[in-house]
Design a protein around this motif. Structure first.
Motif, mmCIF file in Angstrom:
data_model
loop_
_atom_site.group_PDB
_atom_site.id
_atom_site.type_symbol
_atom_site.label_atom_id
_atom_site.label_comp_id
_atom_site.label_asym_id
_atom_site.label_seq_id
_atom_site.Cartn_x
_atom_site.Cartn_y
_atom_site.Cartn_z
ATOM 1 N N ASP A 6 7.645 10.239 4.437
ATOM 2 C CA ASP A 6 7.567 11.177 5.562
ATOM 3 C C ASP A 6 8.705 12.173 5.382
ATOM 4 O O ASP A 6 9.819 11.946 5.839
ATOM 5 C CB ASP A 6 7.696 10.419 6.887
ATOM 6 C CG ASP A 6 7.514 11.325 8.098
ATOM 7 O OD1 ASP A 6 7.593 12.557 7.959
ATOM 8 O OD2 ASP A 6 7.302 10.790 9.212
ATOM 9 N N GLU A 57 -0.557 7.558 6.131
ATOM 10 C CA GLU A 57 0.249 7.479 7.352
ATOM 11 C C GLU A 57 -0.447 6.701 8.450
ATOM 12 O O GLU A 57 0.185 5.963 9.208
ATOM 13 C CB GLU A 57 0.584 8.897 7.828
ATOM 14 C CG GLU A 57 1.543 8.942 9.003
ATOM 15 C CD GLU A 57 1.928 10.366 9.376
ATOM 16 O OE1 GLU A 57 2.525 10.537 10.455
ATOM 17 O OE2 GLU A 57 1.618 11.295 8.599
ATOM 18 N N ASP A 75 6.335 0.537 8.139
ATOM 19 C CA ASP A 75 6.532 1.138 6.826
ATOM 20 C C ASP A 75 7.572 0.391 5.994
ATOM 21 O O ASP A 75 8.204 0.963 5.119
ATOM 22 C CB ASP A 75 6.903 2.622 6.942
ATOM 23 C CG ASP A 75 8.168 2.837 7.782
ATOM 24 O OD1 ASP A 75 8.768 1.839 8.223
ATOM 25 O OD2 ASP A 75 8.546 3.997 7.981
#
Length: 355
Positions: free
Chosen positions: A279, A152, A158
């Motif tokens: 996520d 992350e 992303d």
């Protein structure tokens, strides 16, 4: 971890498409490298394969004009600012030291690596709990690498997830249905427990080749609306080839940014989806966004967690997101209430409602 010296090295002869895939993966990893002097470890069960990937990554780094040192063996000393291996004049403080190892845990902790790239050639490999790899590359097919995870802290942009998800599923789309046999009864039972009323609007997120779409259409009837969304065009193409587009409107899109207005659906069906979300809380929140208050969510897989882990040669851990003690709080924090949890060998089904 023992060095599997019998494993074949990376293929020397590849198609132009396979070469492009390798270039995409290496360039994405290169972009993730920290600025300034950086210590990078490429590890894998087979040290020859790790060395080959490290060599290719070093070439990509040098090709972008950044100095890179490639020690012949694992090195723990500070990166040098000059080295004969570099193709450009080294600038102080910018050199990348790029080492490789056979993936023993001690190799990671013996020095402060700025980035660890792990090469996985089998599904069941577990993360090192003390230091998970920053980038995980799937090398089940050495000619078709796929980035499966990015830490992350590195994934501010992303976009990697869409590109890599499509790369993973595109080459599997044509044979996807034959890999799993006829699991329609399991889908039918799960949809029945979801309790869809006639005329409802349901979204199948990550619908793949559309195996659930006929079942969902039967549940909501001709007056209902079925939406099937997937991020991979090839998966939706197979759904159309099998006639499943007649049961639903097919949408190409990212599950994390659904092209559906807020509160538009009565229910969400997510089969085999959540483990692919980088996520999970944000993904569950996006599913909640498109659901009306009181709407329903089914998280489903036609195998239980333990059975699936055993099939992949993986140890089932109690801290995994779909574990009963973890999933409830994750759902609650994302706008859902967990109503039911069932995890026998033949299926996984968690039912939730929109708060």
């Amino acid at each position: 971890m023992p060095d599997d010296s019998s494993a074949p090295p990376l293929p020397e002869a590849m198609t132009a498409e396979q070469v492009r895939r390798w270039d995409e993966v290496l360039d994405r990893i290169r972009v993730l490298l920290p600025a300034g002097a950086a210590r990078v470890l490429v590890e894998g069960a087979d040290s020859r394969r790790a060395a080959a990937v490290a060599d290719r990554l070093a070439a990509a780094v040098r090709g972008a004009g950044r100095p890179c040192v490639r020690p012949a063996a694992l090195e723990t000393t500070a990166p040098k600012t000059t080295a004969p291996e570099t193709t450009t004049a080294a600038r102080p403080g910018e050199t990348v030291l790029l080492a490789h190892s056979s993936g023993r845990p001690a190799d990671r902790t013996s020095t402060a690596w700025d980035l660890v790239v792990e090469l996985r050639t089998r599904t069941g490999r577990d993360d090192d709990p003390d230091r998970p790899a920053d980038v995980v590359v799937d090398l089940h097919d050495p000619a078709w690498p796929v980035i499966r995870r990015v830490a992350e802290r590195l994934a501010a942009d992303d976009g990697w997830h869409v590109t890599e998800s499509r790369a993973f599923f595109a080459v599997r789309a044509a044979t996807w249905d034959t890999r799993f046999g006829d699991d329609t009864p399991a889908y039918t039972a799960a949809v029945a427990e979801l309790g869809l009323p006639t005329g409802a609007t349901i979204l199948d997120v990550g619908c793949g080749t559309g195996r659930a779409l006929p079942v969902l259409r039967a549940a909501v009837g001709p007056a209902g609306t079925v939406l099937g969304l997937d991020v991979t065009p090839e998966m939706l193409a197979v759904a159309r080839e099998h006639g499943r587009a007649g049961h639903a409107d097919l949408l190409l899109g990212d599950a994390r940014r659904l092209p559906v207005r807020t509160g538009a659906v009565d229910a969400v069906f997510a089969a085999g989806l959540v483990t692919h979300l980088p996520d999970l809380p944000a993904g569950l929140a996006e599913l909640a966004r498109v659901s009306r208050p009181g709407g329903r969510l089914a998280i489903f897989h036609p195998s239980g967690r333990a059975a699936l882990a055993a099939r992949h040669g993986r140890v089932l851990r109690p801290d995994e997101p779909l574990a009963a003690d973890r999933l409830g709080p994750l759902l609650a924090g994302s706008g859902w209430r967990l109503d039911g949890y069932d995890d026998p060998p033949h299926r996984f089904l968690a039912l939730a409602s929109r708060r």
